[in-house]
Motif scaffolding. Structure first.
Motif, mmCIF file in Angstrom:
data_model
loop_
_atom_site.group_PDB
_atom_site.id
_atom_site.type_symbol
_atom_site.label_atom_id
_atom_site.label_comp_id
_atom_site.label_asym_id
_atom_site.label_seq_id
_atom_site.Cartn_x
_atom_site.Cartn_y
_atom_site.Cartn_z
ATOM 1 N N LEU A 101 40.952 43.737 42.156
ATOM 2 C CA LEU A 101 41.675 42.903 43.133
ATOM 3 C C LEU A 101 42.816 43.689 43.779
ATOM 4 O O LEU A 101 43.102 43.514 44.964
ATOM 5 C CB LEU A 101 42.196 41.629 42.472
ATOM 6 N N SER A 102 43.433 44.571 43.019
ATOM 7 C CA SER A 102 44.480 45.422 43.609
ATOM 8 C C SER A 102 43.862 46.362 44.631
ATOM 9 O O SER A 102 44.409 46.551 45.727
ATOM 10 C CB SER A 102 45.193 46.231 42.518
ATOM 11 N N ALA A 103 42.718 46.940 44.299
ATOM 12 C CA ALA A 103 42.034 47.845 45.239
ATOM 13 C C ALA A 103 41.644 47.091 46.514
ATOM 14 O O ALA A 103 41.643 47.669 47.604
ATOM 15 C CB ALA A 103 40.805 48.461 44.589
ATOM 16 N N ALA A 104 41.342 45.815 46.344
ATOM 17 C CA ALA A 104 40.980 44.995 47.523
ATOM 18 C C ALA A 104 42.219 44.694 48.369
ATOM 19 O O ALA A 104 42.110 44.099 49.446
ATOM 20 C CB ALA A 104 40.298 43.701 47.084
ATOM 21 N N GLY A 105 43.385 45.061 47.836
ATOM 22 C CA GLY A 105 44.604 44.945 48.635
ATOM 23 C C GLY A 105 45.412 43.686 48.399
ATOM 24 O O GLY A 105 46.264 43.334 49.202
ATOM 25 N N HIS A 106 45.134 43.006 47.273
ATOM 26 C CA HIS A 106 45.840 41.749 47.008
ATOM 27 C C HIS A 106 46.881 41.902 45.901
ATOM 28 O O HIS A 106 46.674 42.650 44.944
ATOM 29 C CB HIS A 106 44.840 40.669 46.582
ATOM 30 N N GLU A 107 47.973 41.152 46.038
ATOM 31 C CA GLU A 107 48.889 41.023 44.906
ATOM 32 C C GLU A 107 48.141 40.225 43.837
ATOM 33 O O GLU A 107 47.575 39.160 44.127
ATOM 34 C CB GLU A 107 50.154 40.258 45.316
ATOM 35 N N THR A 108 48.139 40.735 42.623
ATOM 36 C CA THR A 108 47.338 40.092 41.589
ATOM 37 C C THR A 108 48.214 39.663 40.429
ATOM 38 O O THR A 108 48.734 40.494 39.687
ATOM 39 C CB THR A 108 46.217 41.033 41.113
ATOM 40 N N CYS A 109 48.368 38.352 40.296
ATOM 41 C CA CYS A 109 49.151 37.780 39.198
ATOM 42 C C CYS A 109 48.158 37.340 38.120
ATOM 43 O O CYS A 109 47.016 36.999 38.427
ATOM 44 C CB CYS A 109 49.933 36.580 39.698
ATOM 45 N N ILE A 110 48.609 37.347 36.890
ATOM 46 C CA ILE A 110 47.670 37.035 35.802
ATOM 47 C C ILE A 110 48.208 35.939 34.892
ATOM 48 O O ILE A 110 49.423 35.773 34.741
ATOM 49 C CB ILE A 110 47.364 38.287 34.939
ATOM 50 N N LEU A 111 47.285 35.191 34.332
ATOM 51 C CA LEU A 111 47.598 34.288 33.236
ATOM 52 C C LEU A 111 46.585 34.603 32.131
ATOM 53 O O LEU A 111 45.427 34.202 32.217
ATOM 54 C CB LEU A 111 47.497 32.824 33.692
ATOM 55 N N PRO A 112 47.018 35.364 31.119
ATOM 56 C CA PRO A 112 46.059 35.748 30.075
ATOM 57 C C PRO A 112 45.733 34.552 29.183
ATOM 58 O O PRO A 112 46.625 33.821 28.762
ATOM 59 C CB PRO A 112 46.788 36.829 29.269
ATOM 60 N N SER A 113 44.443 34.361 28.922
ATOM 61 C CA SER A 113 44.008 33.231 28.099
ATOM 62 C C SER A 113 43.965 33.577 26.619
ATOM 63 O O SER A 113 44.047 32.701 25.764
ATOM 64 C CB SER A 113 42.626 32.770 28.562
ATOM 65 N N ALA A 114 43.841 34.853 26.319
ATOM 66 C CA ALA A 114 43.749 35.320 24.933
ATOM 67 C C ALA A 114 43.876 36.840 24.950
ATOM 68 O O ALA A 114 43.688 37.461 25.997
ATOM 69 C CB ALA A 114 42.400 34.925 24.329
ATOM 70 N N VAL A 115 44.222 37.391 23.824
ATOM 71 C CA VAL A 115 44.214 38.851 23.691
ATOM 72 C C VAL A 115 43.247 39.212 22.576
ATOM 73 O O VAL A 115 43.377 38.705 21.452
ATOM 74 C CB VAL A 115 45.621 39.425 23.361
ATOM 75 N N LEU A 116 42.279 40.039 22.899
ATOM 76 C CA LEU A 116 41.292 40.492 21.897
ATOM 77 C C LEU A 116 41.360 42.014 21.802
ATOM 78 O O LEU A 116 41.688 42.685 22.787
ATOM 79 C CB LEU A 116 39.872 40.120 22.315
ATOM 80 N N SER A 117 41.042 42.534 20.655
ATOM 81 C CA SER A 117 41.035 43.993 20.516
ATOM 82 C C SER A 117 39.924 44.616 21.359
ATOM 83 O O SER A 117 40.089 45.729 21.892
ATOM 84 C CB SER A 117 40.876 44.385 19.050
ATOM 85 N N THR A 118 38.799 43.900 21.448
ATOM 86 C CA THR A 118 37.659 44.329 22.277
ATOM 87 C C THR A 118 36.994 43.054 22.804
ATOM 88 O O THR A 118 37.342 41.968 22.349
ATOM 89 C CB THR A 118 36.578 45.058 21.444
ATOM 90 N N HIS A 119 35.993 43.188 23.672
ATOM 91 C CA HIS A 119 35.212 41.992 24.014
ATOM 92 C C HIS A 119 34.296 41.636 22.841
ATOM 93 O O HIS A 119 34.270 42.350 21.823
ATOM 94 C CB HIS A 119 34.480 42.134 25.354
ATOM 95 N N THR A 120 33.594 40.517 22.974
ATOM 96 C CA THR A 120 32.849 39.988 21.821
ATOM 97 C C THR A 120 31.364 40.322 21.869
ATOM 98 O O THR A 120 30.608 39.898 20.999
ATOM 99 C CB THR A 120 33.006 38.448 21.750
ATOM 100 N N ALA A 121 30.953 41.053 22.903
ATOM 101 C CA ALA A 121 29.515 41.282 23.090
ATOM 102 C C ALA A 121 29.112 42.675 22.605
ATOM 103 O O ALA A 121 28.962 43.598 23.398
ATOM 104 C CB ALA A 121 29.152 41.101 24.559
ATOM 105 N N GLY A 122 29.011 42.819 21.307
ATOM 106 C CA GLY A 122 28.520 44.095 20.781
ATOM 107 C C GLY A 122 29.468 44.764 19.801
ATOM 108 O O GLY A 122 29.039 45.572 18.980
ATOM 109 N N PHE A 123 30.755 44.446 19.877
ATOM 110 C CA PHE A 123 31.701 44.929 18.863
ATOM 111 C C PHE A 123 31.740 43.890 17.753
ATOM 112 O O PHE A 123 31.546 42.701 18.004
ATOM 113 C CB PHE A 123 33.110 45.061 19.453
ATOM 114 N N SER A 124 32.027 44.310 16.529
ATOM 115 C CA SER A 124 32.206 43.309 15.473
ATOM 116 C C SER A 124 33.610 43.451 14.895
ATOM 117 O O SER A 124 34.227 44.514 14.983
ATOM 118 C CB SER A 124 31.151 43.473 14.381
ATOM 119 N N GLY A 125 34.117 42.359 14.330
ATOM 120 C CA GLY A 125 35.436 42.387 13.679
ATOM 121 C C GLY A 125 36.597 42.426 14.649
ATOM 122 O O GLY A 125 37.713 42.807 14.265
ATOM 123 N N PHE A 126 36.379 41.989 15.881
ATOM 124 C CA PHE A 126 37.462 42.025 16.877
ATOM 125 C C PHE A 126 38.571 41.027 16.517
ATOM 126 O O PHE A 126 38.319 39.999 15.896
ATOM 127 C CB PHE A 126 36.918 41.717 18.282
#
Ligand code: PXL
Length: 276
Positions: free
Chosen positions: A27-52
């Motif tokens: 979104l920054s590359a597209a030239g927009h100011e990008t604000c965030i609201l994080p829903s969760a923090v994970l060590s990795t994504h859940t698709a293929g890593f275990s024990g995240f």
């Protein structure tokens, strides 16, 4: 290019090239100011890593939104992805109702399933809640699996155009307005995207490189939002995002150590050029 103040609501997977670590740079590359609201923090994504690890930020979100209200902060558009809990869907709806400037688009990627299955964190109750968010959105970006869970239509690996028509009608009947349905392939070596708006559909067919590349849904959705917010039509934004995502997959394929995501960063200049 149009400069907009966008809000994206999804998780931070610290490693794995998905959700916010993909949405922010694109979104920054597209030239927009990008604000965030994080829903969760994970060590990795859940698709293929275990024990995240998984830190649910549901409790923080209302306070963040309340502070924005106090500061009179509003956004020109909002894009939601992977959410951390069912309760967050209500919080997101409240943000839709209170923190957007007039005309702001609400873009929802249901980000809950792929390959015929829900992601590990989600269940039938979450699907029901997601249906209520879909109703509020101006544009939704489901893959076929997500469209099936949302509508109750049976999931199929192979299908024809009549099946896709059933799926689109079913999405419309649960209240979806415009739909960008991803991963639609009528032949084994192709895939594509169906753009459905005002009761009509258009199909963009493109090369299919490999099966089940992680993180491509988020690259696609982010690139789509960036282009749409730059004033592109739904169809043109869908095409720009598809071409970019295919290039990212091509660029990553062959590197077995990079199974968890796509190397989208070196190709951002191509994405920017496509928007000009
Ligand atoms: O790309 C979707 C996604 C986002 N965030 C997390 C995920 C996934 C897909 O598995 O696990 C945490």
């Amino acid at each position: 290019m149009v400069y907009r103040k966008l809000l994206t609501i999804q998780d931070i997977s610290c490693v794995g090239q998905c959700s916010l670590t993909v949405a922010l740079p694109i979104l920054s590359a597209a030239g927009h100011e990008t604000c965030i609201l994080p829903s969760a923090v994970l060590s990795t994504h859940t698709a293929g890593f275990s024990g995240f690890t998984f830190r649910d930020l549901t409790q923080d979100m209302p306070a963040i939104s309340a502070h924005w209200a106090k500061e009179n902060i509003r956004f020109d558009g909002v894009y939601t992805g992977y959410l951390g809990s069912m309760e967050q869907i209500g919080i997101v709806k409240e943000i839709f109702d209170t923190r957007l400037n007039p005309g702001a688009k609400k873009i929802v990627d249901p980000a809950m399933a792929d390959g015929g299955k829900l992601y590990p964190a989600f269940d039938a109750a979450y699907v029901e809640a997601m249906k209520t968010l879909v109703r509020e959105a101006d544009v939704i970006l489901p893959n076929i699996t997500e469209a099936c869970f949302l509508t109750g239509v049976e999931y199929r690996e192979t299908y024809d155009e009549a099946y896709i028509d059933v799926l689109l009608k079913a999405l419309a009947s649960i209240g979806a307005k415009s739909v960008v349905l991803t991963g639609v392939g009528y032949t084994p070596d192709s895939t594509g995207v169906v753009v459905y708006e005002n009761g009509g559909k258009r199909y963009y067919r493109h090369r299919k490189i490999s099966k089940g590349c992680h993180g491509t849904g988020d690259v696609y959705a982010s690139a789509f939002v960036g282009a749409l917010e730059n004033g592109k039509s739904l169809y043109d934004a869908a095409v720009i995002a598809a071409d970019y995502t295919v290039r990212c997959i091509e660029f990553t394929q062959g590197d077995a150590s990079h199974w968890y995501g796509v190397k989208f960063e070196p190709l951002l200049s191509e994405y920017i050029a496509a928007m000009r």
